[in-house]
Design an enzyme around this catalytic site. Structure first.
Site, PDB file in Angstrom:
ATOM      1  N   TYR A 158       0.859  -1.188   0.000  1.00  0.00           N
ATOM      2  CA  TYR A 158       0.000   0.000   0.000  1.00  0.00           C
ATOM      3  C   TYR A 158       0.895   1.237   0.000  1.00  0.00           C
ATOM      4  O   TYR A 158       1.728   1.400   0.909  1.00  0.00           O
ATOM      5  CB  TYR A 158      -0.920  -0.012   1.235  1.00  0.00           C
ATOM      6  CG  TYR A 158      -1.746  -1.279   1.285  1.00  0.00           C
ATOM      7  CD1 TYR A 158      -2.909  -1.389   0.533  1.00  0.00           C
ATOM      8  CD2 TYR A 158      -1.326  -2.376   2.029  1.00  0.00           C
ATOM      9  CE1 TYR A 158      -3.649  -2.555   0.524  1.00  0.00           C
ATOM     10  CE2 TYR A 158      -2.052  -3.555   2.033  1.00  0.00           C
ATOM     11  CZ  TYR A 158      -3.210  -3.636   1.279  1.00  0.00           C
ATOM     12  OH  TYR A 158      -3.924  -4.810   1.271  1.00  0.00           O
ATOM     13  N   HIS A 216       3.730   3.936   5.934  1.00  0.00           N
ATOM     14  CA  HIS A 216       3.391   3.282   7.205  1.00  0.00           C
ATOM     15  C   HIS A 216       4.594   2.480   7.671  1.00  0.00           C
ATOM     16  O   HIS A 216       5.436   2.081   6.866  1.00  0.00           O
ATOM     17  CB  HIS A 216       2.159   2.380   7.035  1.00  0.00           C
ATOM     18  CG  HIS A 216       2.325   1.354   5.960  1.00  0.00           C
ATOM     19  ND1 HIS A 216       2.060   1.618   4.630  1.00  0.00           N
ATOM     20  CD2 HIS A 216       2.779   0.082   5.993  1.00  0.00           C
ATOM     21  CE1 HIS A 216       2.316   0.548   3.905  1.00  0.00           C
ATOM     22  NE2 HIS A 216       2.766  -0.397   4.710  1.00  0.00           N
TER      23      HIS A 216
HETATM   24  O1  G7M Z   1       3.425  -4.502   2.683  1.00  0.00           O
HETATM   25  P1  G7M Z   1       2.959  -3.259   3.357  1.00  0.00           P
HETATM   26  O2  G7M Z   1       4.125  -2.523   3.943  1.00  0.00           O
HETATM   27  O3  G7M Z   1       2.140  -2.359   2.467  1.00  0.00           O
HETATM   28  O4  G7M Z   1       2.071  -3.720   4.584  1.00  0.00           O
HETATM   29  C1  G7M Z   1       0.775  -3.277   4.866  1.00  0.00           C
HETATM   30  C2  G7M Z   1       0.349  -3.826   6.213  1.00  0.00           C
HETATM   31  O5  G7M Z   1      -0.969  -3.364   6.487  1.00  0.00           O
HETATM   32  C3  G7M Z   1       0.306  -5.362   6.265  1.00  0.00           C
HETATM   33  O6  G7M Z   1       1.066  -5.825   7.363  1.00  0.00           O
HETATM   34  C4  G7M Z   1      -1.184  -5.672   6.400  1.00  0.00           C
HETATM   35  O7  G7M Z   1      -1.446  -6.816   7.180  1.00  0.00           O
HETATM   36  C5  G7M Z   1      -1.741  -4.410   7.040  1.00  0.00           C
HETATM   37  N1  G7M Z   1      -3.143  -4.188   6.691  1.00  0.00           N
HETATM   38  C6  G7M Z   1      -3.690  -4.346   5.471  1.00  0.00           C
HETATM   39  N2  G7M Z   1      -5.012  -4.016   5.535  1.00  0.00           N
HETATM   40  C7  G7M Z   1      -5.916  -4.055   4.395  1.00  0.00           C
HETATM   41  C8  G7M Z   1      -5.300  -3.653   6.820  1.00  0.00           C
HETATM   42  C9  G7M Z   1      -6.501  -3.213   7.468  1.00  0.00           C
HETATM   43  O8  G7M Z   1      -7.593  -3.094   6.904  1.00  0.00           O
HETATM   44  N3  G7M Z   1      -6.370  -2.902   8.805  1.00  0.00           N
HETATM   45  C10 G7M Z   1      -5.173  -3.038   9.472  1.00  0.00           C
HETATM   46  N4  G7M Z   1      -5.155  -2.738  10.775  1.00  0.00           N
HETATM   47  N5  G7M Z   1      -4.038  -3.445   8.871  1.00  0.00           N
HETATM   48  C11 G7M Z   1      -4.105  -3.752   7.557  1.00  0.00           C
END
Ligand code: G7M
EC number: 3.6.1.59
Length: 261
Positions: free
Chosen positions: A197, A201
């Site tokens: 995403y 973050h």
């Molecule tokens: O790979 P990347 O650095 O983009 O990691 C995104 C993180 O966001 C992953 O560890 C996912 O498990 C977490 N994540 C993804 N979604 C869709 C959600 C969500 O809806 N809520 C929460 N709390 N974490 C999410």
């Protein structure tokens, strides 16, 4: 009919449940005995034997691609590759950030928020990652979502973002200690490159947790990023960055087509 992704994971044991896990209601089936070594298949009662199920529905073709097991390839992206290949690709094809905005705007997961710094420049929301069942502090997995919306990833970071990164780093450490009793020396604080995403973050996991995506090919420790940026504010934009891609990832095809693989 909608497509869906369903991820099933056995949850970790809670030490306080051990009496029940090994109690009378549990059956033990001997699999192997050799000298002092025994292996059993056990069936503890369902309430101490839960399976975490994560559902993505409706799932896009990109979700199906992400969760299908495939061969991986390591790519090394230069500054020019980012400009010519990666950036145009991610601008036309990336996962929706709606779930991120729902959190930042107070529409989802608000009862789980651990800490919220509302500063529009350097603030962030700290909350449990979707992957954590929130049972054991040794499996802790939080995500710190920055409030600023114009930083896609590690690649965009410059020396100007140091106040933001330092704020996330130090406030997160203090909040994790006060909420979960886990000291900074037992935390793994890192960014993914590539992330899934493209909204900045930070991942915060317990050092004892063996979590996917914490390997050297994808995880960049926040403390290292901060130290690098203090020495050279352009290092993230200019240095080659390596990362793994799945065989059917369209980005891999673009690197291939450009003769970069
Ligand atoms: O790979 P990347 O650095 O983009 O990691 C995104 C993180 O966001 C992953 O560890 C996912 O498990 C977490 N994540 C993804 N979604 C869709 C959600 C969500 O809806 N809520 C929460 N709390 N974490 C999410």
């Amino acid at each position: 009919m909608d497509n869906a992704v369903l991820i099933l994971e056995k949850t970790s044991f809670d030490n306080s449940d051990l009496d029940t896990v090994l109690g009378d209601a549990t059956t033990f089936r001997l699999q192997l005995k050799n000298d002092i070594y025994h292996s059993y298949l056990t069936r503890p009662p369902p309430d101490v034997n839960e399976v975490k199920a994560t559902l993505v529905c409706p799932a896009t073709a990109k979700h199906l691609e992400k969760y299908t097991q495939q061969e991986m390839f390591l790519v090394t992206e230069t500054e020019q590759d980012y400009r010519d290949i990666t950036l145009p690709f991610l601008l036309e094809s990336q996962f929706s950030l709606q779930w991120v905005y729902n959190i930042l705007e107070g529409r989802a997961e608000q009862n789980h928020v651990v800490f919220d710094d509302p500063d529009p420049e350097n603030g962030f929301v700290l909350l449990p990652d979707l992957k954590w069942d929130q049972k054991e502090a040794t499996q802790l997995y939080l995500v710190a979502i920055c409030r600023r919306r114009n930083i896609k990833s590690l690649r965009d970071l410059t020396g100007n973002h140091l106040p933001l990164l330092e704020n996330v780093f130090f406030q997160t450490q203090a909040e994790v200690l006060s909420h979960f009793g886990v000291p900074a020396s037992q935390l793994r604080c890192y960014l993914h490159y590539q992330p899934s995403y493209y909204h900045l973050h930070v991942h915060i996991t317990h050092l004892a947790a063996d979590v996917p995506g914490s390997g050297v090919e994808r995880a960049h420790l926040l403390t290292d990023v901060i130290h690098d940026l203090r020495r050279d504010g352009d290092v993230c934009r200019t240095r080659p960055l390596s990362f793994p891609l799945r065989s059917n990832d369209e980005l891999l095809a673009r690197f291939r087509d450009a003769g970069r693989l």
